[in-house]
Each structure stands twice: as C-alpha cells, then as structure tokens.
Write a protein that holds these residues in place. Structure first.
Motif, mmCIF file in Angstrom:
data_model
loop_
_atom_site.group_PDB
_atom_site.id
_atom_site.type_symbol
_atom_site.label_atom_id
_atom_site.label_comp_id
_atom_site.label_asym_id
_atom_site.label_seq_id
_atom_site.Cartn_x
_atom_site.Cartn_y
_atom_site.Cartn_z
ATOM 1 N N GLY A 1 4.490 -0.004 -3.228
ATOM 2 C CA GLY A 1 3.529 -0.185 -4.309
ATOM 3 C C GLY A 1 3.407 1.017 -5.219
ATOM 4 N N VAL A 2 3.966 2.146 -4.818
ATOM 5 C CA VAL A 2 3.709 3.383 -5.566
ATOM 6 C C VAL A 2 4.990 4.080 -6.008
ATOM 7 C CG1 VAL A 2 1.557 3.728 -4.304
ATOM 8 C CG2 VAL A 2 3.625 4.884 -3.512
ATOM 9 N N GLY B 1 0.556 5.023 -28.785
ATOM 10 C CA GLY B 1 0.974 4.007 -27.816
ATOM 11 C C GLY B 1 1.466 2.771 -28.530
ATOM 12 N N LYS B 2 2.293 1.994 -27.833
ATOM 13 C CA LYS B 2 2.698 0.721 -28.395
ATOM 14 C C LYS B 2 1.669 -0.333 -27.988
ATOM 15 C CE LYS B 2 7.453 1.477 -27.503
ATOM 16 N NZ LYS B 2 8.545 0.826 -26.791
ATOM 17 N N GLY B 3 0.454 0.137 -27.729
ATOM 18 C CA GLY B 3 -0.591 -0.808 -27.380
ATOM 19 C C GLY B 3 -0.630 -1.098 -25.911
ATOM 20 N N GLU B 4 -1.080 -2.295 -25.571
ATOM 21 C CA GLU B 4 -1.268 -2.666 -24.174
ATOM 22 C C GLU B 4 0.041 -2.584 -23.413
ATOM 23 O OE1 GLU B 4 -3.634 -6.031 -22.970
ATOM 24 O OE2 GLU B 4 -4.871 -5.744 -24.746
ATOM 25 N N GLY B 5 0.207 -3.410 -22.436
ATOM 26 C CA GLY B 5 1.449 -3.333 -21.693
ATOM 27 C C GLY B 5 1.446 -2.097 -20.838
ATOM 28 N N ARG B 6 2.497 -1.948 -20.029
ATOM 29 C CA ARG B 6 2.423 -0.872 -19.046
ATOM 30 C C ARG B 6 3.735 -0.182 -18.869
ATOM 31 N NH1 ARG B 6 0.041 -2.763 -14.150
ATOM 32 N NH2 ARG B 6 2.039 -3.582 -13.644
ATOM 33 N N LEU C 1 4.707 11.975 -11.339
ATOM 34 C CA LEU C 1 3.614 12.284 -12.252
ATOM 35 C C LEU C 1 3.725 11.437 -13.499
ATOM 36 C CD1 LEU C 1 4.574 14.414 -14.704
ATOM 37 C CD2 LEU C 1 4.455 16.032 -12.845
ATOM 38 N N GLN D 1 7.441 -2.770 -12.461
ATOM 39 C CA GLN D 1 6.184 -2.257 -11.933
ATOM 40 C C GLN D 1 6.150 -2.500 -10.422
ATOM 41 O OE1 GLN D 1 3.723 -0.639 -13.229
ATOM 42 N NE2 GLN D 1 4.403 -0.647 -15.372
ATOM 43 N N PHE E 1 3.382 -7.372 -5.022
ATOM 44 C CA PHE E 1 2.276 -8.328 -4.983
ATOM 45 C C PHE E 1 2.780 -9.730 -5.369
ATOM 46 C CE2 PHE E 1 -1.891 -9.621 -7.250
ATOM 47 C CZ PHE E 1 -2.472 -10.086 -6.078
ATOM 48 N N ARG F 1 0.823 -1.211 0.000
ATOM 49 C CA ARG F 1 0.000 0.000 0.000
ATOM 50 C C ARG F 1 0.860 1.266 0.000
ATOM 51 N NH1 ARG F 1 -1.857 4.239 0.066
ATOM 52 N NH2 ARG F 1 -3.611 5.157 1.152
ATOM 53 N N PRO G 1 6.685 1.150 -21.673
ATOM 54 C CA PRO G 1 6.421 0.493 -22.956
ATOM 55 C C PRO G 1 5.097 0.929 -23.586
ATOM 56 C CG PRO G 1 7.223 -1.107 -21.358
ATOM 57 C CD PRO G 1 7.027 0.187 -20.621
ATOM 58 N N ASN G 2 4.140 1.359 -22.790
ATOM 59 C CA ASN G 2 2.851 1.763 -23.365
ATOM 60 C C ASN G 2 2.851 3.206 -23.866
ATOM 61 O OD1 ASN G 2 2.473 3.479 -21.174
ATOM 62 N ND2 ASN G 2 1.084 2.107 -20.110
ATOM 63 N N GLY G 3 3.962 3.912 -23.724
ATOM 64 C CA GLY G 3 4.052 5.266 -24.259
ATOM 65 C C GLY G 3 3.910 6.369 -23.218
ATOM 66 N N THR G 4 3.334 6.047 -22.054
ATOM 67 C CA THR G 4 3.227 7.074 -21.017
ATOM 68 C C THR G 4 4.618 7.380 -20.463
ATOM 69 O OG1 THR G 4 2.870 5.438 -19.284
ATOM 70 C CG2 THR G 4 0.906 6.319 -20.346
ATOM 71 N N ILE H 1 7.440 10.480 -14.366
ATOM 72 C CA ILE H 1 8.428 11.463 -13.925
ATOM 73 C C ILE H 1 8.434 11.538 -12.402
ATOM 74 C CG2 ILE H 1 9.147 13.885 -14.048
ATOM 75 C CD1 ILE H 1 7.365 14.014 -16.649
ATOM 76 N N SER I 1 -3.669 -0.806 -10.235
ATOM 77 C CA SER I 1 -2.220 -0.937 -10.409
ATOM 78 C C SER I 1 -1.872 -2.085 -11.357
ATOM 79 C CB SER I 1 -1.531 -1.219 -9.071
ATOM 80 O OG SER I 1 -1.590 -0.097 -8.244
ATOM 81 N N LEU I 2 -2.665 -3.143 -11.317
ATOM 82 C CA LEU I 2 -2.301 -4.319 -12.104
ATOM 83 C C LEU I 2 -2.772 -4.247 -13.553
ATOM 84 C CD1 LEU I 2 -2.976 -7.122 -9.459
ATOM 85 C CD2 LEU I 2 -0.751 -6.387 -10.336
ATOM 86 N N TYR J 1 3.935 -2.121 -7.808
ATOM 87 C CA TYR J 1 2.891 -2.890 -7.115
ATOM 88 C C TYR J 1 2.891 -4.338 -7.606
ATOM 89 C CZ TYR J 1 -1.296 -4.814 -5.231
ATOM 90 O OH TYR J 1 -2.152 -5.654 -4.567
ATOM 91 N N GLN J 2 3.021 -4.493 -8.903
ATOM 92 C CA GLN J 2 3.037 -5.848 -9.463
ATOM 93 C C GLN J 2 4.149 -6.679 -8.817
ATOM 94 O OE1 GLN J 2 3.410 -5.755 -13.742
ATOM 95 N NE2 GLN J 2 3.471 -7.990 -13.940
#
Ligand SMILES: Cc1cc2nc3c(=O)[nH]c(=O)nc-3n(C[C@H](O)[C@H](O)[C@H](O)COP(=O)(O)OP(=O)(O)OC[C@H]3O[C@@H](n4cnc5c(N)ncnc54)[C@H](O)[C@@H]3O)c2cc1C
Ligand code: FES
Lengths: 382, 464, 98
Positions: A50-51, C93-98, A233, A154, A160, A46, A259-262, A265, B399-400, A156-157
């Motif tokens: 996790g963050v 985006g490169k799609g799913e994944g995180r 952020l 990740q 967990f 928590r 990897p998802n583009g986000t 920071i 989160s997951l 939290y992953q």
C-alpha cells in the motif's frame, strides 16, 4: 477455540497475507472457482503493497523475473476493465539515466542480452529523446536505457481494488487476524492457528511479506530475509516537467512527477525497519543524498519542498529475487514472498501464476530460480 | 556529531517555559525550541513587546504571562527561537530548522509542549480569503495590533467571547457574534456545575465577558444553525438560521471558532497511544501520572496532552520539570503535591465548559459538498464515497482521496475527517482512527534537506 | 478591511507583488499584508481559488508565499524585514488527480 467442521473456517486455500501478492492470488484462485480465505494480521495493503513507489517497471528486471513482469504488464494494460478501478495506472517510460560512458557500455550490454533472449522492450535512448520526457535535466546525462511503455500506478488504490474484486468473486478476507502457526491435520489438511480460532484448508499460500520467515522457519524451511525499509518522499506541486519514471545508474533513485504535480522520490535508501512494531522509520541523514541527487539531475527540484516522507516494510532476499513456488518439504504449501523492493508490478501476474500452480499443480512459467531450495539446500522431500 | 542535552522542550508557551524553568533550576541542561521569534506561545504571544495600551486591551490573564517569560529569560535554559522541530526519531534525535538551516539535537527527555490547534470548522465558504479562526484574529491583535473592521464572529466556545470582548476593548467591536450552541446545552452543562463551582472565578469571568460584549451594542444571535459564508473570491457575508428566521449579515471578515483540541503532531509522529476523550470530543495522548507518554522519555505538558488552559499548562509544565529533575537525581526545590492540588482546582471548571461547548454536531458532519481538507480541496462527500467503497479508516481514505496529504499534514482536517468516517461507518467516535503523522512535521525545502548536517558516516548503498 | 490600532512608527518597507507595503517592526508578513488590504495571498493547490491566512499560527499553510525567491514560506510565521520581496506563488498543479 477450535471449530474444525465450521465451513466458514475452512476453504480450498488459506492465503496468509493481504498484500498485493496474497490478494491477487486470492482473486485468481476465486476466479478459478476455488474457495479462499485470506488472513491479514493488520489491514489489506497496510504494508509494502500500500505504500510503495507504484512503479510498473519491466526495465532492468532480473532475467528470471522478466517473463513474470511481461505477463503482469499485459494484465496492467486492462486493469481498469478487469478490476473496475483504473488504479491510477498511467503508461509512461521508465528510464535509467547514464552519466558516463561506462554506464552506457553496461546498458548497451544489457539491451543486447535482452534482445538475444527475444525481449525487445528495453531500448537505448539519447539525450534528445530523454528531454522530450524531462524538461529540466542536467547536462551530465549522456543517455539512458528505457522501457517506453512501462508506467506507474497508485499502490494502495491498486491493492484495495484487487481486494474488492477478490471479495466480489467470493474470497473471504479476515483482517486483524494473524496466522500464528501451521500444523498438518491427520486427514491431510493444514490447520492455521490464529487468536480467533483455527482455519483449515488442504492448501496454504504464504504471502506474508517481511513476516513470512517466522512461519517458514517453523516448517523447517528457514530463509535469510533481510528487513528492508525503503524510504520515499513526496514534494509540493511543481509545474509539469517530467512524464517518465526515472532512475539513474550509480545512485539509488526512483523519481516521478505525478499527474497532480507532486514529485515522488524513492529508490531504496533504507530507513529503520522494525517488524515487531510494524514500524518503518525514516531517517533524514541518508535522505539528504536523495535530495542532492534530485537537485543535481533535475535543476527545477531546487524549487520543491518535501511535504511528507515514509518508509515501507519489505522483505529483501540476499539475491534480490523472491521465494516463489511450492515448499520442498510439505505438500500443499506454497510460497510467494521476499520481493526485495520490486514486487508491486509483479503482483497481478504473480497472482495468476500462483493460482494456476495451486489449482492445477503446474505452471508454464519457470519458477526454478525462485525455489526456496536455494536457501535450504533441499530437493523436493515429498 | 550530535549535541546532547538532558531535556529538550518543544514549545515556549506556558507549559514549555514552566518545564524549562524548573528543570534548569535543578541543574539539568535544557534547550527550548519554538517556531515563534519570541517566548510566550499562543496565549502570551508578543508579551515582551506589549505596551500598556495593548496590555489593557488584552486583560489581566494575558499580563500574567510576563512573570513566567521573565523567569524563563532569567533561567539557565538555552532558548532557540524561530526553530521549527520537524522530526523526532525513536532514537530521540531531534531535527529542526532555524534560519533555513537544519541542525540536530539529542535529548534524554523530550517535553512536547506544543499546545492546541483550533478545531476545524468546515462550513460552506470557509476557505474564502477573509475567513480566519477566532484564534487567528487574537494573534493579529496581540502580535501586530491589527483588527478587522467589518467582522462577524461565529461558532462557540469561551475563546469566542474572550476575543469579542478584547475587540470591544480595542475599540473595534465585531458587527455580531453568532453563537451556534444548540438549545438545551446550558441545562445539560449545569448538571456538571457542582464541580465547576470550585473554579468559580472562571465562571464569573465568562459571564462578565459576555455581558461586556452585549453592553457594547454588539448584535448577538444565539442557537444559530446552517452557517454559510458567502462570497466568490472573498468574504461578502454570512448566512445562518436563528430565532426562527433566515439571517444574512454583510461583512468582509468572519472569525470561526469551535473550541480547541490537543495538537497531535509530535505524539502521533512517535506513535504514542492516544485515547478518545468523550468529554473534550478529541483524541489525546495517554499520559501517566508524571505526564509521560507511552513513548519512553517523551512527556507532554499543557494543551497538547488535553485542553486545560494556560494556568493548568504552566502547572503541568512545572510538575514535568520537577519530575525530570527528580528522575535525574537532582534536588527539587518546589512542592509537587501543592501544584497537583492547584492543578485539580484549576481543571474543575472543565467538565462544565466541555459539556456546554461540545462542538456543534453539524460541524462534525458537514454536507457532502463542503470542503473538509482545505489543502487538497477534498469534500466531505468524497470522504464518504471512499468509506462506502470499503476504506476502513483515516489512512486508507487518505491514500484514496488525498485528505491530509497537503502541507498542513492534517492539522486542520484531521479530526473532522476521522469524525466523518466514524459517522459514515455508523461507528462511535472512540473507534475512529487518525492519520499516521509522517515527517517532516512541516514542509522542508529540498535544498535545505540536501544540506543536512553530516552527523554520521554514510552507509554503503548497493547499486539498485 | 483590517486596520491598525496604532500608527506604525518607523516603518519597515517591503514589497508584495512589486507593490510597496509599510509594516511595523515585529509584524509577521501575514499581519502586514492584511493590514495593508491584501487578503488573497495564494492560489489553492488544486482549483487555484484564492486563499488567505486562516489560522495565523503556522498550522493551515494557506498563507504560503514566495519570499526573496524562496517558495512555500509561511507568511504568518515570518517576520517582515526591510526590502523583502514577497510574491504570490503560481498555480502549478494540473488540478485534481493524483
Ligand atoms: C517504499 C517501497 C517502494 C517500493 N517501490 C516499488 C515499485 O516502484 N515497484 C515495484 O514493483 N515494487 C516496489 N516495491 C516493492 C513492493 O511494494 C513489494 O515487493 C510488494 O508489495 C510485496 O507484496 P507482498 O504482498 O509480498 O508484501 P506486503 O505488502 O508486505 O504484504 C504482506 C502482508 O502479510 C501480512 N502478514 C504477515 N504475516 C502474517 C501472519 N502471520 N498472519 C496474517 N497476516 C500476515 C502483513 O501484515 C502484510 O499486510 C516497493 C516497496 C517499498 C516498501
Ligand atoms: S495562516 Fe495558517 S499557516 Fe499561516
């Protein structure tokens, strides 16, 4: 309600705190065949574990931490097999950008120092090599120190997954159960009081993150923990332009594109921590500086929008390294807290080391620099 | 340095306007912030621009808003239109953006009058272009006089029928209304009618709306189940089961509705205590008699505190305004007791409506392959898989699998995800938790953040 | 398709993907685009599937467009202005994944 003889409430070790350190130690203790109870006042992962920013970084570690970080990195390499979950772990360079000759001089000195100690994972890289990893980079950047096979995961992953593996090995987690205090039984066992009754064990590991100081103080070992709420952020998705985890000399920054583009920071600009309410609040006046830094270092960031911010509650020690090792006043009591904003990478290795220490009474890793004695001024009293 | 006011009101719908008018009349300094370019909120949207034709289509209830908006315009309250509040600190510092620039404001009391959101309707195909909420269709009609020509309305709730009748009045009747109320609901709801009779006006109105829609020749299908919206890149039709058979209606637009729920963003941001309202099938913030949340100084008026409709919202707003005035030692002209009586009378219909229009159980438990989180395209199945792995609640699932991590911050999927988790865990809905809402409440351009005003000196930062 | 109940009066002219659109003063960009027959305003973040306005009240973010160069603007919350340059945002985006 005291039920001392009930086996469900006693174990070889009680771990206080279900963050990555408590959970990882529980996992390795269980793997060694010890029975373990973990008490977590909220839910596992928590808080900080996790963050956090998920940086799997050896780069730039305090020299005392380097051996633990190296050991951890070895475990990270096999984490998917070990935990049955890839934890979102990706190998990527961690680098710290230099924007002046002065920065470069300090970085070169650091690399030389590491080399002399026999560590070769930190290297200097030039702008051409940096640009292979970062496609939108300011001309101000003149070089970097890097650890090319660090990475990120990740948080939290990961925590967990460690929790699940520990449970599968027999560790018993009690979530929503706060350790209120520790007393020593006549027979020698520790008695851990909670609102749900007492738990007993000959050995206790305190891995309670920010909240650890309350308990260590009652045991005669007060420590000057500074509540710390590093802010993070995350932005909208951008086209792939960066596959490194990037910091910079002279400014607090930790920057990576997922990897998802986000883009995530962080870097340690502090928000408002409140240990009593469990709340870490973000404040935007200081975050504007992070925004400025990112836009100036990575011009494409002018396209990004902030989707979410958060802050975690972390225990910072005045000297930036954790309190790890045996209590100097009480036998059978161990500490692992105060990771000062960089304990995620260490979680796996630290757990293995703590389990070794608790199970066998010794470890070959030098924990002396982390002794609680540096704050309490004590030598072992038992 | 930060500007200070006595009262900041977030939201210029009936609740916010009424609160502002009362507080300003008592001499408090009041600032009203609203995202929209003009006052009125969702219900009285664009009312200052509505001509007689539009007013005739939208009906008497809509026209009633003119008086309130006029009173607000005449008041001393400051109005900041097109201002998006995106953070409120525990120090009651309000960060907002207006015209691409950030400004700050600190208020002694904050009134969240942020209204309602539509309950999510995760059915197959609900992400296709051409699918809107029923409320969205009404917004198009009110704000721009734009109507869909080839529309099917599907779902349940008073608003579904209101919109259908407004479209009929506009000369653009929907092709069909597909109502998803399960059989037996009417009987169950009638048991709660005695109280509702005190609000008989609403009941008569509701029946009149349905009759008007049927009389206009709109096909009405009742007790429909198994809604599926068809189409590859846009809506081409709606499939469902009803009256013992399979139906397929061709259409290019579908308006979905399953009622509305309190907008939780502000009260969740400030970590106010919330409770599960079993009758409304929604979480709402815990409020004291003066509509104050568990965060001292934060008040909620209107639907954001529990669904009550426009009139109740205005009454609550006035009560909050009067309370704030009294609390500040000002003389209050109006009579709170009379307003409370009127409020109770107005809310008497609610138990009946809530029983009748309780959300379709199928909506709360979509098939594994159905997307629940539109932003991150997460299916119900992936949420259930995370629960199966042991994720204890909405934040761990978030989160997951990234539910609620997109730009909408869980506004659309929040209650659906909480319900799916509760069901998958075999736990009652009141034990479900909800996303922790993080600032900014709306995405904020990084360039805009970089220009955040200098409200304080910077701290020395230790070099990392 | 969507249509207007009344004429536009003096139109506000702007462009969507470079194509001229006529709107009424006071329209939101989303309403004007729907009335002009444009339903598909953005690719979804993960799969890139077409999306259009869903809530029209600023809650769902399925109407995000680029306006005069600025990304991630809510078409349903922005009033049209003469000469506005409205564009679909690219799927990045490169799609799913995180
Ligand atoms: C925003 C942020 C970014 C970070 N980024 C990075 C990074 O990129 N890389 C990196 O290596 N590190 C990073 N860190 C640091 C890292 O997250 C922490 O050092 C690490 O997770 C600490 O783990 P922990 O188990 O000691 O603490 P925690 O995760 O805080 O766990 C302690 C647990 O103990 C529980 N507890 C406390 N008292 C009691 C009690 N009396 N009874 C029962 N339970 C109790 C708490 O509820 C908590 O769950 C970051 C930290 C933050 C906050
Ligand atoms: S249509 Fe939902 S935010 Fe614009």
């Amino acid at each position: 309600m005291t039920q001392p003889s009930q086996p469900a409430r006693s174990a070889d070790v009680v771990v206080i705190g279900g963050g990555i350190h408590g959970s990882s130690a529980a996992l390795y203790l269980a793997q060694r065949g010890l029975s373990v109870i973990v008490l977590e006042k909220d839910s596992v992962g928590r808080h900080a574990s996790g963050v956090n920013a998920g940086g799997v970084r050896r780069l730039g570690r305090h020299l005392a931490e380097v051996p633990i970080a190296v050991r951890s990195r070895r475990i990270w390499a096999t984490v998917a097999d070990f935990l049955g979950d890839d934890c979102g772990f990706e190998v990527a360079p961690q680098m710290r950008l230099a924007r002046s000759e002065e920065h470069l001089v300090a970085m070169r000195a650091r690399v030389a120092e590491m080399q002399a100690l026999g560590y070769h994972h930190e290297v200097m890289i030039g702008t051409n090599q940096i640009r292979e990893y970062i496609h939108s980079l300011s001309d101000e950047v003149v070089g970097a120190v890097a650890c090319l096979d660090d990475g990120f995961a990740q948080p939290y992953q990961t925590t967990f997954a460690i929790h699940r593996k520990a449970r599968a090995l027999g560790a018993r987690f009690h979530e929503g159960v706060r350790a209120l205090g520790l007393t020593r039984e006549a027979g020698g066992d520790w008695r851990v009081a909670t609102a749900e009754g007492d738990f007993t064990a000959p050995r206790v590991l305190l891995a309670g993150g920010l909240w650890s100081g309350e308990i260590s103080a009652t045991l005669g070992e007060p420590v000057p923990i500074i509540p710390f709420a590093p802010m993070m952020l995350v932005t909208t998705r951008l086209p792939p332009f960066c596959n490194a985890v990037v910091g910079a000399a002279g400014v607090p920054l930790s920057f990576k594109q997922m990897p998802n583009g986000t883009v995530v920071i962080g870097g340690g600009r502090p928000g408002r921590p409140d240990a009593a309410t469990n709340r870490a609040e973000t404040t935007f006046h200081p975050l504007r500086l992070s925004a400025q830094t990112c836009i100036s270092l990575f011009p494409i960031m002018a396209e990004a929008s902030v989707v979410r911010t958060w802050a975690g509650l972390e225990a910072e020690m005045p000297d930036q390294i954790p309190v790890v090792g045996p209590s100097l006043r009480h036998e059978g009591l161990y500490y692992a807290f105060g990771f000062s904003g960089h304990g995620f990478q260490l979680g796996l290795g630290m757990g293995e080391i703590m389990a070794e220490l608790i199970a066998t009474g010794a470890t070959d890793v030098d924990l002396a620099p982390f002794s609680i004695g540096r704050f309490t001024g004590g030598a072992p009293a038992y | 340095m930060v500007r200070e006011v006595d009262v900041a009101v977030i939201g210029a719908g009936p609740a916010g306007l009424a609160a502002a008018v009362e507080a300003a009349a008592a001499g408090l300094s009041v600032t009203v912030l609203d995202e929209q370019p003009a006052p009125g909120g969702q219900v009285y949207r664009a009312i200052e621009r509505a001509d007689s034709g539009r007013l005739a289509i939208l009906g008497q209830d809509y026209a009633e808003g003119r008086e309130l908006v006029a009173a607000f315009r005449a008041s001393r309250a400051e109005y900041l239109p097109a201002a998006t509040v995106w953070n409120i600190g525990t120090d009651r510092l309000i960060d907002y953006s207006q015209g691409g620039e950030i400004a700050c404001l600190r208020a002694t009391a904050i009134v969240a009058a942020t209204g309602a959101l539509e309950r999510p309707c995760p059915v197959p195909g609900w992400t296709l272009p051409g699918v809107t909420t029923a409320g969205g269709l009404q917004i198009l009609l009110k704000g721009a006089g734009v109507v869909e020509d080839d529309l099917v309305l599907a779902g349940a709730g008073p608003l579904l029928w209101l919109i259908a009748s407004q479209l009929v009045a506009a000369g653009a009747p929907p092709r069909a209304v597909v109502e998803t109320l399960p059989r037996g609901r009417q009987a169950a709801a009638l048991a709660r009618l005695p109280g509702a009779l005190r609000a008989a006006g609403y009941l008569r109105k509701g029946v009149a709306l349905m009759n008007a829609v049927r009389r206009a020749g709109v096909a009405v299908h009742t007790h429909a189940e198994g809604l599926e919206i068809e189409g590859e890149t846009r809506v081409t039709g709606l499939r469902f089961r009803a009256e013992g058979g399979e139906h397929r209606l061709h259409c290019t637009a579908v308006g979905l509705h399953q009622g509305v729920i309190p907008n939780p963003q502000v009260t969740r941001l400030l970590r106010c205590e919330h409770v599960w309202d079993a009758s409304q099938h929604a979480f709402r913030p815990v409020l004291d008699d003066d509509f104050q949340t568990t965060f001292p100084g934060l008040y909620v008026a209107g639907d954001a505190g529990g669904i009550g409709g426009a009139r109740a919202a205005a009454l609550q707003g006035r009560l909050v305004g009067m309370h704030l005035a009294a609390r500040a030692g000002r003389k209050v002209a109006g009579k709170p007791a009379a307003l409370r009586t009127a409020l109770a009378r107005d809310l008497a219909i609610r138990p009946f409506l809530e029983a009748l229009y309780a959300p379709d159980p199928a909506i709360l438990n979509p098939a594994d392959s159905t997307i629940v989180c539109r932003c991150e395209e997460v299916t119900a199945g992936r949420v259930r898989a995370a629960v199966k792995l042991g994720a204890p609640g909405a934040n761990q699932v978030k989160s997951l699998v990234r539910t609620g991590m997109g730009p909408c911050q869980g506004r659309v999927c929040g209650v659906a995800v909480s319900a799916i988790i509760a069901t998958a865990r075999g736990a009652p809905p009141d034990t479900a938790d909800y996303y922790r809402i993080r600032p900014p409440l709306k995405p904020l351009a990084l360039t805009e953040l970089a220009a955040y005003p200098m409200i304080a000196p910077d701290l020395e930062i230790r070099e990392p | 398709m969507a249509r207007r109940l009344q004429g536009i009066g003096t139109p506000v002219r702007f462009t969507f993907e470079g194509v001229a659109v006529e709107a009424a003063a006071g329209d939101t960009v989303a309403a004007a685009l729907l009335a002009a027959g444009h339903r598909d305003l953005r690719p979804s973040a993960v799969s890139g599937a077409p999306r259009g306005p869903y809530c029209l009240m600023g809650a769902c973010f399925d109407c995000l467009v680029r306006i005069d160069g600025a990304p991630n603007r809510q078409a349903c919350m922005t009033e049209v202005a003469p000469g506005m340059d409205v564009r679909r945002m690219a799927h990045v985006g490169k799609g799913e994944g995180r």
